[in-house]
Design a protein around this motif. Structure first.
Motif, PDB file in Angstrom:
ATOM      1  N   LEU A   4       0.854  -1.180   0.000  1.00  0.00           N
ATOM      2  CA  LEU A   4       0.000   0.000   0.000  1.00  0.00           C
ATOM      3  C   LEU A   4       0.892   1.233   0.000  1.00  0.00           C
ATOM      4  O   LEU A   4       1.759   1.378   0.865  1.00  0.00           O
ATOM      5  CB  LEU A   4      -0.895   0.005   1.243  1.00  0.00           C
ATOM      6  CG  LEU A   4      -1.741   1.260   1.465  1.00  0.00           C
ATOM      7  CD1 LEU A   4      -2.835   1.361   0.412  1.00  0.00           C
ATOM      8  CD2 LEU A   4      -2.353   1.250   2.876  1.00  0.00           C
ATOM      9  N   ALA A  16      -2.362   3.930  -3.458  1.00  0.00           N
ATOM     10  CA  ALA A  16      -2.305   2.890  -4.490  1.00  0.00           C
ATOM     11  C   ALA A  16      -1.901   1.566  -3.878  1.00  0.00           C
ATOM     12  O   ALA A  16      -1.307   1.510  -2.792  1.00  0.00           O
ATOM     13  CB  ALA A  16      -1.313   3.287  -5.587  1.00  0.00           C
ATOM     14  N   SER A  26      -4.493  -1.022  -8.164  1.00  0.00           N
ATOM     15  CA  SER A  26      -5.467   0.063  -8.141  1.00  0.00           C
ATOM     16  C   SER A  26      -4.810   1.310  -7.577  1.00  0.00           C
ATOM     17  O   SER A  26      -3.829   1.227  -6.827  1.00  0.00           O
ATOM     18  CB  SER A  26      -6.697  -0.315  -7.301  1.00  0.00           C
ATOM     19  OG  SER A  26      -6.330  -0.526  -5.947  1.00  0.00           O
ATOM     20  N   ASP A  27      -5.340   2.453  -7.953  1.00  0.00           N
ATOM     21  CA  ASP A  27      -4.839   3.714  -7.381  1.00  0.00           C
ATOM     22  C   ASP A  27      -5.924   4.764  -7.494  1.00  0.00           C
ATOM     23  O   ASP A  27      -6.804   4.693  -8.362  1.00  0.00           O
ATOM     24  CB  ASP A  27      -3.563   4.173  -8.085  1.00  0.00           C
ATOM     25  CG  ASP A  27      -3.820   4.677  -9.492  1.00  0.00           C
ATOM     26  OD1 ASP A  27      -3.755   5.895  -9.707  1.00  0.00           O
ATOM     27  OD2 ASP A  27      -4.087   3.846 -10.385  1.00  0.00           O
ATOM     28  N   CYS A  28      -5.873   5.746  -6.611  1.00  0.00           N
ATOM     29  CA  CYS A  28      -6.793   6.872  -6.691  1.00  0.00           C
ATOM     30  C   CYS A  28      -6.095   8.115  -6.136  1.00  0.00           C
ATOM     31  O   CYS A  28      -5.140   8.022  -5.361  1.00  0.00           O
ATOM     32  CB  CYS A  28      -8.102   6.594  -5.953  1.00  0.00           C
ATOM     33  SG  CYS A  28      -7.910   6.165  -4.224  1.00  0.00           S
ATOM     34  N   LEU A  58      -9.915   6.980   0.852  1.00  0.00           N
ATOM     35  CA  LEU A  58      -9.175   6.592  -0.346  1.00  0.00           C
ATOM     36  C   LEU A  58      -8.563   5.200  -0.183  1.00  0.00           C
ATOM     37  O   LEU A  58      -8.528   4.411  -1.142  1.00  0.00           O
ATOM     38  CB  LEU A  58      -8.081   7.613  -0.648  1.00  0.00           C
ATOM     39  CG  LEU A  58      -8.553   8.987  -1.140  1.00  0.00           C
ATOM     40  CD1 LEU A  58      -7.360   9.900  -1.395  1.00  0.00           C
ATOM     41  CD2 LEU A  58      -9.384   8.863  -2.412  1.00  0.00           C
ATOM     42  N   GLU A  61     -11.173   2.755  -0.708  1.00  0.00           N
ATOM     43  CA  GLU A  61     -11.533   2.697  -2.134  1.00  0.00           C
ATOM     44  C   GLU A  61     -10.565   1.833  -2.937  1.00  0.00           C
ATOM     45  O   GLU A  61     -10.991   1.012  -3.753  1.00  0.00           O
ATOM     46  CB  GLU A  61     -11.568   4.112  -2.713  1.00  0.00           C
ATOM     47  CG  GLU A  61     -11.995   4.167  -4.176  1.00  0.00           C
ATOM     48  CD  GLU A  61     -12.074   5.583  -4.710  1.00  0.00           C
ATOM     49  OE1 GLU A  61     -11.953   5.757  -5.938  1.00  0.00           O
ATOM     50  OE2 GLU A  61     -12.253   6.515  -3.900  1.00  0.00           O
ATOM     51  N   VAL A  62      -9.243   1.984  -2.705  1.00  0.00           N
ATOM     52  CA  VAL A  62      -8.292   1.196  -3.496  1.00  0.00           C
ATOM     53  C   VAL A  62      -8.326  -0.279  -3.104  1.00  0.00           C
ATOM     54  O   VAL A  62      -8.161  -1.153  -3.960  1.00  0.00           O
ATOM     55  CB  VAL A  62      -6.842   1.740  -3.394  1.00  0.00           C
ATOM     56  CG1 VAL A  62      -6.737   3.122  -3.990  1.00  0.00           C
ATOM     57  CG2 VAL A  62      -6.322   1.706  -1.974  1.00  0.00           C
ATOM     58  N   SER A  65     -11.417  -1.602  -4.803  1.00  0.00           N
ATOM     59  CA  SER A  65     -11.220  -1.672  -6.255  1.00  0.00           C
ATOM     60  C   SER A  65     -10.308  -2.826  -6.650  1.00  0.00           C
ATOM     61  O   SER A  65     -10.500  -3.457  -7.691  1.00  0.00           O
ATOM     62  CB  SER A  65     -10.640  -0.341  -6.758  1.00  0.00           C
ATOM     63  OG  SER A  65     -10.383  -0.383  -8.138  1.00  0.00           O
ATOM     64  N   ALA A  66      -9.297  -3.095  -5.836  1.00  0.00           N
ATOM     65  CA  ALA A  66      -8.361  -4.185  -6.124  1.00  0.00           C
ATOM     66  C   ALA A  66      -8.942  -5.556  -5.784  1.00  0.00           C
ATOM     67  O   ALA A  66      -8.351  -6.582  -6.128  1.00  0.00           O
ATOM     68  CB  ALA A  66      -7.057  -3.974  -5.362  1.00  0.00           C
ATOM     69  N   ASN A 306       1.465  11.176  -6.795  1.00  0.00           N
ATOM     70  CA  ASN A 306       0.498  10.076  -6.810  1.00  0.00           C
ATOM     71  C   ASN A 306       0.973   8.951  -5.901  1.00  0.00           C
ATOM     72  O   ASN A 306       2.149   8.846  -5.562  1.00  0.00           O
ATOM     73  CB  ASN A 306       0.304   9.560  -8.247  1.00  0.00           C
ATOM     74  CG  ASN A 306       1.574   8.966  -8.824  1.00  0.00           C
ATOM     75  OD1 ASN A 306       1.856   7.780  -8.634  1.00  0.00           O
ATOM     76  ND2 ASN A 306       2.369   9.777  -9.523  1.00  0.00           N
ATOM     77  N   ALA A 308       0.824   5.678  -6.664  1.00  0.00           N
ATOM     78  CA  ALA A 308       1.383   4.547  -7.404  1.00  0.00           C
ATOM     79  C   ALA A 308       2.905   4.548  -7.370  1.00  0.00           C
ATOM     80  O   ALA A 308       3.541   3.509  -7.181  1.00  0.00           O
ATOM     81  CB  ALA A 308       0.876   4.565  -8.846  1.00  0.00           C
TER      82      ALA A 308
END
Length: 349
Positions: A4, A16, A26-28, A58, A61-62, A65-66, A306, A308
């Motif tokens: 992470l 991310a 995933s990333d946001c 966030l 969320e990642v 999403s992953a 970011n 990531a």
């Protein structure tokens, strides 16, 4: 290993998940531009408070999403510096707390190492060694990169970074915050033949940069137009923006070519927020191809801050056995050259 990554060095909250075997999962990213726009610049206290509000949602969320469980996370990387100390402490404190809760190792990542390694997220990453131009709002550096953690700064800005100069010129021209991207947009409409601004420090040897004189020249030109006309027209704004941008990118181009020539290298990496500038990419791509050299970038979304890039950089170091102890360190200033090389070579994920 799934890592992470948490980025909170300034005014963007990035999170991310990077898998050493599968790549980026995933990333946001949440930008605070609207919060700081009314002030014309970043307010550190507001930035820190907004990171606190946004970071946990966030992360949720990642992870969602992953399609993984929190227990699948094998390590946590967070930006430890350089940056705004309050903002850094938000990500560092949460990263350490999550690491303890999940019983996984944590690591503070150098923000500029994250930028430098962002092109490694691409399908065709650069091979070591290479020259890197790190060009952002806070840094302009030419770095020799022999491997992850083996960095030699060849040249850097003696005053304003290129991105900082872009933002200040945006203010001079009355453009909305953030000024840098808006200067680039106006430059697309400008007449390249109306003004010719100086290329700072290109008439002397060496790889250092200086943009304060160019900034002063730009301010003087604006005042001359205002004294003559009373105010700047839309065309004046575009023409000044074009002249300023061209001076900056031509200066960066010359220094990059000089660094490659002096080191004999054929690969150039451009990273940081200003690496998203289309005129800079156009010039470098043309010049490098003509010289039998190759230039590498991160995709546009990974040029600015970011999560990531932090997840990737942290994954390489965590896999090499590096981790931090319980002390939380936030470093507003931090030299790239002080970083430790990886304990094992060839780890790119």
């Amino acid at each position: 290993m799934i890592v992470l990554g948490i980025e909170t060095s300034c005014d963007e909250t990035g999170v991310a998940l990077y898998d050493s075997e599968k790549g980026l999962l995933s990333d946001c990213l949440y930008s605070q531009v609207e919060i700081h726009a009314k002030f014309g610049g970043v307010i550190p206290e507001l930035a820190s408070r907004d990171h606190v509000r946004k970071i946990l949602p966030l992360i949720e969320e990642v992870v969602s999403s992953a399609r993984i469980a929190q227990s699948d996370i094998g390590g946590i990387a967070y930006t430890a510096g350089p940056g705004l100390v309050g903002a850094l402490l938000v990500g560092a404190s949460l990263g350490r707390a999550l690491g303890m809760a999940l019983n996984v190792p944590t690591l503070g990542v150098h923000h500029m190492e994250g930028h430098l390694l962002a092109p490694m997220l691409e399908p065709e990453p650069p091979a070591f060694p290479f020259i890197a131009l790190l060009v952002s709002g806070g840094h302009t550096q030419l770095v020799r990169v022999d491997e992850i953690g083996c960095y030699k700064v060849l040249g850097e800005s003696l005053d304003d970074a290129a991105g900082e100069a872009f933002d200040k010129v945006g203010k001079m021209l009355g453009l909305e915050y953030p000024g840098g991207p808006n200067v680039a947009r106006e430059a697309l409409k400008g007449d390249p033949k109306r003004f010719c601004f100086p290329r700072p420090m290109t008439n002397r040897p060496g790889l250092d940069f200086s943009f304060s004189g160019l900034k002063t020249h730009t301010r003087t030109t604006i005042k001359e137009i205002e004294n003559d006309k009373g105010s700047l027209s839309a065309k004046d704004v575009a023409d000044v923006a074009r002249a300023f941008e061209e001076a900056v990118v031509q200066t960066l181009l010359l220094k990059c070519k000089r660094a490659l020539q002096q080191t004999g290298m054929k690969r150039l990496v451009i990273a940081g927020g200003v690496s998203a500038n289309l005129r800079l990419r156009e010039l470098l791509q043309t010049e490098m191809c003509d010289a039998g050299q190759r230039v590498f970038y991160a995709q546009l979304r990974y040029c600015t801050d970011n999560g990531a890039m932090i997840a990737y950089a942290g994954c390489q170091r965590l896999m090499a056995g590096q981790s931090d102890d319980l002390v939380i360190n936030a470093r507003p200033r931090w030299s790239l050259e002080s970083l430790k090389p990886l304990a094992r070579a060839g780890l790119q994920g």
